[in-house]
Write a protein that holds these residues in place. Structure first.
Motif, short mmCIF file in Angstrom:
data_model
loop_
_atom_site.label_atom_id
_atom_site.label_comp_id
_atom_site.label_asym_id
_atom_site.label_seq_id
_atom_site.Cartn_x
_atom_site.Cartn_y
_atom_site.Cartn_z
N THR A 58 0.81 -1.22 0.00
CA THR A 58 0.00 0.00 0.00
C THR A 58 0.85 1.27 0.00
N PHE B 254 -9.13 10.86 -4.51
CA PHE B 254 -9.87 10.06 -3.55
C PHE B 254 -10.28 8.71 -4.12
N VAL B 255 -10.67 8.68 -5.40
CA VAL B 255 -11.02 7.40 -6.01
C VAL B 255 -9.80 6.49 -6.11
N CYS C 212 -8.76 5.13 -2.68
CA CYS C 212 -9.60 4.01 -2.26
C CYS C 212 -9.20 2.73 -2.97
N VAL C 213 -8.88 2.84 -4.25
CA VAL C 213 -8.48 1.66 -5.02
C VAL C 213 -7.13 1.14 -4.53
N LEU D 199 -5.82 1.44 -1.53
CA LEU D 199 -5.98 0.86 -0.20
C LEU D 199 -6.67 -0.50 -0.22
N SER D 200 -7.46 -0.73 -1.25
CA SER D 200 -8.21 -1.99 -1.31
C SER D 200 -7.84 -2.82 -2.54
#
Length: 211
Positions: free
Chosen positions: A37, A163-164, A167-168, A170-171
């Motif tokens: 990450t 932000f998108v 999120c990608v 991090l996951s």
């Protein structure tokens, strides 16, 4: 400044762009899975720096173009519609690349990660075309400073993309594992995104904007 309804429409277009498969997303997902990450986040900082380069170039270029050619919007509108339709086809065509198609990447230093993220985005034709063909369609001389509108729109696009993509990143591992085990959802994602992009292209083609 850009009216709220125009900002919302542009925000929707920017969201579609960041969710559409492209070099940035493929690189960030692959980097996050292969190196972790932290490496994905550092690469994302480089990608954001690339967005700033595109935004400043577009802000200056659009300002000069609109001043020199009052009806340049109509020409750019056609290019934007064609580009959105092209993206729609690339998304739904047979053997189209999924958002979570991962490449194996060697581990790199933080500085190299930042630079690679920057270069991936700075040389990304998808983002360049967005700023050249779609971005100017949300700018109107009747809304004040063209340079100010360009910076306002560009900042919104960068914020949404950050932000998108965060999120990608991090996951990434969980998402890649899910799609790998559920190939049917990849097809759903591709066809849904292609349909939305085609709908946006039709909407932009039918829209008229005052000069």
């Amino acid at each position: 400044m850009v009216p709220l309804n125009e900002l919302l429409l542009f925000g929707g277009a920017a969201l579609l762009m960041v969710l559409t498969p492209g070099p940035n997303m493929v690189y960030l997902v692959s980097r996050s899975i292969c190196q972790g990450t932290r490496a994905g986040v550092m690469s994302l900082y480089g990608v954001i720096a690339g967005f700033l380069l595109h935004m400043l170039a577009a802000a200056v270029g659009v300002t000069a173009l609109f001043a020199a050619v009052p009806f340049a919007y109509e020409a750019l509108k056609l290019a934007g519609v064609g580009y959105l339709l092209y993206l729609a086809w690339q998304t739904i065509k047979p053997n189209g690349r999924s958002l979570f198609e991962v490449r194996e990447l060697a581990a790199e230093s933080p500085a190299k990660l930042f630079l690679m993220g920057f270069m991936t985005n700075a040389l990304n034709p998808k983002i360049a075309m967005f700023y050249v063909a779609v971005f100017p369609q949300f700018i109107s001389a009747g809304n004040g400073s063209i340079l100010g509108q360009s910076i306002q729109l560009g900042s919104l696009q960068i914020l949404i993309s950050f932000f998108v993509n965060l999120c990608v990143v991090l996951s990434a591992a969980k998402l890649a594992a899910f799609f790998s085990g559920n190939p049917g959802w990849i097809a759903v994602q591709r066809y849904a995104m292609g349909s939305v992009l085609a709908g946006l292209a039709i909407g932009l083609a039918a829209e008229r904007r005052p000069g």
